[in-house]
Scaffold this motif. Structure first.
Motif, mmCIF file in Angstrom:
data_model
loop_
_atom_site.group_PDB
_atom_site.id
_atom_site.type_symbol
_atom_site.label_atom_id
_atom_site.label_comp_id
_atom_site.label_asym_id
_atom_site.label_seq_id
_atom_site.Cartn_x
_atom_site.Cartn_y
_atom_site.Cartn_z
ATOM 1 N N LEU B 147 -26.271 15.056 30.535
ATOM 2 C CA LEU B 147 -26.228 13.756 30.977
ATOM 3 C C LEU B 147 -27.730 13.378 31.016
ATOM 4 C CD1 LEU B 147 -24.338 11.441 32.273
ATOM 5 C CD2 LEU B 147 -24.724 12.818 34.451
ATOM 6 N N HIS B 148 -27.986 12.342 30.649
ATOM 7 C CA HIS B 148 -29.418 11.755 30.660
ATOM 8 C C HIS B 148 -29.327 10.261 31.167
ATOM 9 C CE1 HIS B 148 -33.818 12.380 30.164
ATOM 10 N NE2 HIS B 148 -33.740 11.072 29.669
ATOM 11 N N ILE B 149 -29.661 10.159 32.498
ATOM 12 C CA ILE B 149 -29.945 8.773 32.724
ATOM 13 C C ILE B 149 -31.455 8.434 33.031
ATOM 14 C CG2 ILE B 149 -29.118 7.203 34.411
ATOM 15 C CD1 ILE B 149 -27.042 9.213 35.267
ATOM 16 N N GLU B 150 -31.817 7.439 32.132
ATOM 17 C CA GLU B 150 -33.143 6.870 32.112
ATOM 18 C C GLU B 150 -33.851 6.608 33.699
ATOM 19 O OE1 GLU B 150 -36.874 6.924 29.992
ATOM 20 O OE2 GLU B 150 -34.613 7.297 29.219
#
Lengths: 275, 223
Positions: B147-150
């Protein structure tokens, strides 16, 4: 003793046979029996994928693309009451997919990619293998998913408008920032349970997808009515100003293109069947 | 009448009487396979156990034909098999964060093999007297490994928690079906504790703040 058991068993079976078959009431319909011309399920997939692609192209270029130029907004948070925006094209498709699930037609639709904005839409397993194949040969990929007993088709999802490219390249969560117009950005995945389908099945599936597209568009129009500055809804399109086509106008434009395409697919496959 | 014949007669009468009594609506709970789940206590059997098409005789006939290979599909016997549509009839939600159909996508094959999230009853097995009967809070990890949330606004970004394997479940901050109007917790460490979630799974009231967004229908016959 053995004779006695044999006679009793035979009598029970005979009585059961008379009860079940000879004096029985009308047979319950076997819903799996298809009447009329038979087509491989790939024909159904081609029809619904073409219908969906046409609607998506119209929505993406004529509503989102042109709409942005006249001040309409589109957002991931479009359902939020405080956001005056409509659904982005991927979310429009999600609405269609949700509608299909509620319809009695056993057709499933999903959108995914190898570089999706939301990581939960990233292909893996058999889907990524088929997607690579699809990107290499530019042809739809077909396979069978045994655990869910569904035939599966994957169709390329192209960057049909400049808006697709700019939005994905600019989006902070996008893992790929060098998309170009006409790139294959992802694929739609379709599911159906039967290997062969009747013309009636194809018509029902087409009707379900059209109803899904209309429902999704109506949801957008409903949301527009709650905007602080709602666009005028009628027979004009965003290219003419701060307007949106009514559901009937949108559907008419879509059906004009889609009906022709569907008929072409059906006729070309009927000819192949006859050969 | 001999004593033996009287015994048989009484036995038969009592058995038939009991069967008819059990078929009465007031005594349905006597032959239920277990206590109903929280929220379902007041439901009548007919809400889920819906009579299948045709008479019993037609159903036996259809199934005998199926087993003799003279028919392609089986017919449900007496009652329809429970499926997602039965649940959705009351629990349909516009913005379910994890709708079951989502898990029919081919890429969820491994997860389907493990926990069958494509079926409502995989997590919410009825007659178990529990809200969530089989899903474990840690099962989130089966899908959310990456999961990568800017624009990540929590005190320790999600991807860091995942990389350090410093998390047990998403449910400390997020409601699985997204059905509570709530502010998401942003301070790591202040999320709802694991045992509270487990209690909620059993039968305790929901630990999430805010009201329910969609209230389920009270009956499938409600319009």
């Amino acid at each position: 003793m053995k004779n006695k058991i044999f006679i009793i068993t035979a009598l029970i079976l005979m009585t059961l046979s008379v009860y079940l078959f000879k004096t029985a009431p009308a047979l319950l319909a076997d819903k799996s029996i298809k009447v009329g011309s038979q087509f491989p399920v790939s024909v159904l997939f081609k029809v619904v994928a073409a219908e969906n692609a046409i609607a998506r192209a119209i929505y993406t270029s004529k509503i989102v693309g042109k709409g942005k130029e006249v001040g309409l907004k589109f957002s991931e948070k479009w359902k939020n009451k405080t956001v005056d925006a409509g659904p982005l094209p991927a979310l429009f498709l999600r609405e269609v997919s949700q509608h299909l699930e509620k319809s009695p037609v056993p057709l499933g639709l999903f959108l995914g990619s190898d570089y999706p904005i939301a990581s939960t839409n990233k292909f893996s397993g058999q889907q990524i293998e088929k997607f690579i194949q699809l990107k290499t040969y530019f042809n739809p990929a077909y396979f069978y998913s045994s655990d869910i007993k569904r035939y599966v088709a994957m169709f390329p999802d192209y960057a049909v408008a400049e808006g697709c490219v700019t939005c994905h390249n600019k989006h902070p969560d996008s893992p790929k920032k060098d998309w170009k117009l006409h790139d294959i950005m992802g694929a739609t995945t379709w599911l159906y349970p039967d290997k062969t389908v009747s013309l009636e099945d194809i018509v029902k599936a087409t009707s379900a997808i059209r109803s899904g597209i209309l429902t999704a568009y109506k949801k957008y129009l409903d949301k527009c009515n709650s905007f602080q500055n709602p666009p005028e809804i009628g027979d004009k399109w965003p290219e003419q100003g701060y307007f949106l086509p009514s559901d009937k106008t949108f559907l008419a434009a879509y059906e004009k293109e889609a009906s022709l395409q569907t008929m072409k697919i059906l006729l070309s496959n009927t000819v192949h069947n006859e050969k | 009448m001999t004593a033996k014949a009287f015994g048989y007669f009484m036995g038969l009468s009592l058995s038939l009487g009991t069967v008819f009594l059990l078929l009465e609506q007031d005594f349905e709970s006597w032959h239920s396979s277990g206590d109903l789940n929280p929220g379902h206590e007041e439901l009548e059997c007919r809400e889920c156990h819906i009579t299948s098409e045709g008479t019993v005789r037609q159903q036996i006939q259809a199934n005998v034909k199926y087993y003799l290979d003279q028919r392609k599909t089986e017919n449900d016997f007496v009652f329809n098999k429970i499926n997602n549509k039965h649940c959705i009839a009351c629990h349909d939600r516009e913005d379910d964060h994890h709708p079951t159909y989502r898990f029919n996508e081919p890429r969820f094959k491994k997860v389907r093999e493990l926990i069958h999230p494509e079926l409502c009853i995989s997590c919410h097995q009825e007659h178990s007297a529990r809200r969530v009967s089989q899903f474990k809070p840690t099962d989130c990890k089966l899908c959310h490994k990456e999961l990568h949330i800017e624009d990540d606004s929590i005190t320790v970004p999600h991807h860091e928690l995942i990389e350090r394997d410093d998390w047990e479940t998403c449910l400390g901050c997020h409601d699985f079906h997204g059905n509570h109007e709530m502010e998401l917790e942003k301070t790591v460490g202040r999320q709802i504790k694991f045992n509270k979630i487990q209690d909620y799974f059993n039968s305790a009231p929901f630990p999430y703040s805010g009201k329910l967004i969609h209230k389920a229908k009270e009956s499938i016959y409600e319009k």
